[in-house]
Design an enzyme around this catalytic site. Structure first.
Site, PDB file in Angstrom:
ATOM      1  N   TYR A 184      27.520  -5.848  40.505  1.00  0.00           N
ATOM      2  CA  TYR A 184      26.570  -5.952  41.614  1.00  0.00           C
ATOM      3  C   TYR A 184      26.853  -4.891  42.674  1.00  0.00           C
ATOM      4  O   TYR A 184      25.938  -4.274  43.211  1.00  0.00           O
ATOM      5  CB  TYR A 184      26.648  -7.353  42.237  1.00  0.00           C
ATOM      6  CG  TYR A 184      25.591  -7.619  43.276  1.00  0.00           C
ATOM      7  CD1 TYR A 184      24.397  -8.252  42.934  1.00  0.00           C
ATOM      8  CD2 TYR A 184      25.780  -7.247  44.605  1.00  0.00           C
ATOM      9  CE1 TYR A 184      23.418  -8.502  43.884  1.00  0.00           C
ATOM     10  CE2 TYR A 184      24.804  -7.482  45.564  1.00  0.00           C
ATOM     11  CZ  TYR A 184      23.632  -8.114  45.201  1.00  0.00           C
ATOM     12  OH  TYR A 184      22.661  -8.344  46.150  1.00  0.00           O
ATOM     13  N   PHE A 228      -0.572  11.866  45.619  1.00  0.00           N
ATOM     14  CA  PHE A 228      -0.815  11.005  44.471  1.00  0.00           C
ATOM     15  C   PHE A 228      -1.293   9.643  44.952  1.00  0.00           C
ATOM     16  O   PHE A 228      -1.166   9.289  46.120  1.00  0.00           O
ATOM     17  CB  PHE A 228       0.447  10.883  43.615  1.00  0.00           C
ATOM     18  CG  PHE A 228       0.205  10.191  42.291  1.00  0.00           C
ATOM     19  CD1 PHE A 228      -0.784  10.629  41.436  1.00  0.00           C
ATOM     20  CD2 PHE A 228       0.953   9.088  41.927  1.00  0.00           C
ATOM     21  CE1 PHE A 228      -1.029   9.985  40.223  1.00  0.00           C
ATOM     22  CE2 PHE A 228       0.723   8.443  40.719  1.00  0.00           C
ATOM     23  CZ  PHE A 228      -0.268   8.892  39.868  1.00  0.00           C
ATOM     24  N   ASP A 229      -1.838   8.819  44.032  1.00  0.00           N
ATOM     25  CA  ASP A 229      -2.487   7.563  44.433  1.00  0.00           C
ATOM     26  C   ASP A 229      -1.534   6.607  45.158  1.00  0.00           C
ATOM     27  O   ASP A 229      -1.884   6.051  46.208  1.00  0.00           O
ATOM     28  CB  ASP A 229      -3.144   6.879  43.229  1.00  0.00           C
ATOM     29  CG  ASP A 229      -2.186   6.571  42.076  1.00  0.00           C
ATOM     30  OD1 ASP A 229      -1.018   6.979  42.137  1.00  0.00           O
ATOM     31  OD2 ASP A 229      -2.635   5.938  41.095  1.00  0.00           O
ATOM     32  N   ASP A 278       7.859  14.924  46.589  1.00  0.00           N
ATOM     33  CA  ASP A 278       7.579  13.945  45.543  1.00  0.00           C
ATOM     34  C   ASP A 278       7.940  14.648  44.244  1.00  0.00           C
ATOM     35  O   ASP A 278       7.224  15.523  43.772  1.00  0.00           O
ATOM     36  CB  ASP A 278       6.105  13.552  45.581  1.00  0.00           C
ATOM     37  CG  ASP A 278       5.709  12.582  44.460  1.00  0.00           C
ATOM     38  OD1 ASP A 278       6.489  12.438  43.496  1.00  0.00           O
ATOM     39  OD2 ASP A 278       4.626  12.008  44.520  1.00  0.00           O
ATOM     40  N   ALA A 283       8.591  13.815  40.928  1.00  0.00           N
ATOM     41  CA  ALA A 283       8.479  13.185  39.615  1.00  0.00           C
ATOM     42  C   ALA A 283       8.551  14.188  38.469  1.00  0.00           C
ATOM     43  O   ALA A 283       9.104  13.905  37.410  1.00  0.00           O
ATOM     44  CB  ALA A 283       7.182  12.381  39.526  1.00  0.00           C
ATOM     45  N   LYS A 323       9.242   9.931  34.746  1.00  0.00           N
ATOM     46  CA  LYS A 323       8.630  11.180  34.298  1.00  0.00           C
ATOM     47  C   LYS A 323       9.748  12.127  33.855  1.00  0.00           C
ATOM     48  O   LYS A 323      10.253  12.018  32.746  1.00  0.00           O
ATOM     49  CB  LYS A 323       7.779  11.801  35.406  1.00  0.00           C
ATOM     50  CG  LYS A 323       6.425  11.116  35.590  1.00  0.00           C
ATOM     51  CD  LYS A 323       6.489   9.904  36.471  1.00  0.00           C
ATOM     52  CE  LYS A 323       5.132   9.401  36.886  1.00  0.00           C
ATOM     53  NZ  LYS A 323       5.231   8.165  37.707  1.00  0.00           N
ATOM     54  N   HIS A 338      -8.266   1.309  41.343  1.00  0.00           N
ATOM     55  CA  HIS A 338      -8.459   1.779  39.967  1.00  0.00           C
ATOM     56  C   HIS A 338      -7.597   1.032  38.960  1.00  0.00           C
ATOM     57  O   HIS A 338      -7.930   0.974  37.785  1.00  0.00           O
ATOM     58  CB  HIS A 338      -8.189   3.283  39.876  1.00  0.00           C
ATOM     59  CG  HIS A 338      -6.839   3.713  40.363  1.00  0.00           C
ATOM     60  ND1 HIS A 338      -6.463   3.624  41.685  1.00  0.00           N
ATOM     61  CD2 HIS A 338      -5.769   4.250  39.716  1.00  0.00           C
ATOM     62  CE1 HIS A 338      -5.227   4.078  41.821  1.00  0.00           C
ATOM     63  NE2 HIS A 338      -4.787   4.448  40.645  1.00  0.00           N
TER      64      HIS A 338
END
Length: 459
Positions: free
Chosen positions: A72, A124-125, A215, A217, A258, A450
């Site tokens: 943990y 991005f969304d 970002d 990814a 990704k 979406h």
């Protein structure tokens, strides 16, 4: 004769996939309310919905799962990943999360406030969703060339510096918590950002005292394009390019599903200890203790291997070439796509593909459904559905680009599968004039609609 190029891996395990009939697919898509997200995986023959978490891990990654430390607190897997992030990306502090949108949620909980504006390159969304959920505004500062699908600009993900400075000079410093640079820029077609642009954005942002957040990814794919297209980088290694890229960032988020080549996981990283401590509070509340966050120890181990593999060896060449293989087949048949071909997906220009379908009837979604019916191939709409409604007017936002994205999972499909996708699109292209109507919404969520929207046909 020159020896032809081939994959840098061999197949060790296979998974059967089911090839359905058109009659079955017509039934299934209707039951799914014409939302491809609602289909069951066994109802899909070739799944190009996303490249997120859908790739095949290497034998070294699978082996690393067996040595995961599930403690943990103080897990050795955490420190293993921490060391890899420091070595490859250069950040001193990091927090693991269960995926990229969770990293955004934690970081934005610290930085983004009601009334803020967040400039960037075609957010991005989930990024835009987290911004607008906090009653802030995302401002797109992408270069204009990104919205011309025929333009061959090598770095369509670049931020327009004049647009960015216009934002900086129009608002008070405290109203702009950060600028977000997405690598590669997914929404504009998987398009890369140049080192020159990253450096210029960093310099301009420092002038105004605004943090730069990546970002990340698909950062390694972005580095590949820099190596291939940007003067002065041909002889540099991917690791060297990545190190320079991230030297122009103050913090980063990443969906590790990704370019981490894992099935689950994400993280944020930064060099500011104060920001790290503030984010830690939210990470513990939302994700878990700081040395595991939302990830199991075994998954942190696999991610550490994935980050190493994607920035070394021949992996990237295989990856980019397969995406290009599909893209150039479509170009050869005159099918309109975003050019140059991006890193993780081929983006079909739905506006020019289905010219008779009104924009109010969701052109890209209509094309996505046609592709599924034709061959059982699942893509995803990156257009009006994804753009969502304007938070103030509640009217549809009609983006400049209306795309069908075909995101190719890593090390998963062969070029034979790409041939199926290409021929299916060619078949639709040849009968495109007969497709005159699309769909209307029967039910939608108030944000990021979406994913769960329900549609019905327009007669």
């Amino acid at each position: 004769m020159e020896i032809p190029f081939a994959e840098s891996y061999k197949i060790k395990m296979v998974e059967p996939i089911f090839r359905s009939t058109r009659e079955q697919r017509e039934k299934w898509i209707k039951q799914a309310k014409f939302n491809l997200f609602n289909l069951k995986s066994e109802q899909v023959y070739i799944d190009l919905l996303t490249d997120s978490g859908t790739g095949a891990m290497s034998h070294n990654q699978w082996a690393a799962l067996m040595t995961g430390d599930e403690s943990y607190a103080g897990s050795s897997s955490y420190y293993n990943l921490k060391n890899v992030i420091k070595e490859i990306l250069g950040f001193d502090y990091f927090l693991p999360t269960h995926q990229g949108r969770a990293a955004e949620n934690v970081l934005f909980s610290v930085l983004v406030k009601d009334g803020n504006v967040v400039p960037g390159n075609s957010h991005f969304d989930t990024t835009k969703g987290h911004i607008e959920f906090r009653k802030a505004k995302a401002i797109d500062c992408t270069i204009d060339e990104a919205f011309d699908t025929e333009s061959l600009h090598p770095f369509k993900g670049n931020i327009d510096l004049e647009k960015l400075e216009a934002v900086y000079s129009s608002f008070h410093r405290e109203e702009i918590p950060m600028v977000i640079v997405t690598l590669t820029c997914n929404t504009s077609g998987g398009q890369p950002v140049s080192i020159e642009n990253l450096k210029a954005v960093h310099h301009l942002s420092k002038k105004y005292g605004i943090p730069v957040v990546f970002d990340s990814a698909r950062f390694a794919e972005n580095a590949w394009f820099i190596k291939e297209r940007e003067p002065g980088y041909k002889d540099k290694s991917i690791r060297e390019i990545v190190a320079e890229m991230f030297s122009y960032a103050d913090a980063m988020t990443m969906s590790s599903k990704k370019d981490g080549i894992v099935n689950i996981g994400g993280f944020m990283a930064m060099n500011d200890e104060k920001l790290y401590k503030e984010a830690s509070v939210f990470n513990i509340m939302y994700e878990g203790f700081n040395t595991y966050g939302g990830m199991a120890g075994r998954d942190m181990n696999a991610l550490a291997i994935g980050l190493d593999e994607i920035t070394s060896g021949a992996y990237l060449e295989n990856r980019i070439q397969q995406v290009a293989y599909l893209g150039y087949q479509l170009i050869g048949w005159g099918i309109p796509v975003q050019k140059p071909i991006g890193g993780h997906a081929v983006f079909i220009d739905a506006k020019h593909f289905l010219e008779h379908v009104p924009k109010e009837e969701y052109i890209a979604q209509t094309l996505a459904i046609e592709l599924y019916l034709e061959a059982g191939v699942r893509g995803v709409e990156v257009g009006t559905l994804l753009a969502d409604r304007d938070p103030a007017t509640h009217k549809n936002r009609y983006p400049k680009l209306e795309m069908l994205r075909l995101a190719i999972p890593r090390r998963t499909y062969t070029n034979n599968h790409m041939d199926v996708v290409a021929v299916a699109l060619k078949n639709i292209w040849e009968k495109r004039d007969k497709i005159k109507h699309g769909f209307k919404i029967s039910n939608e969520a108030p944000i990021m609609r979406h994913f769960s929207v329900e549609l019905e046909k327009v007669d």
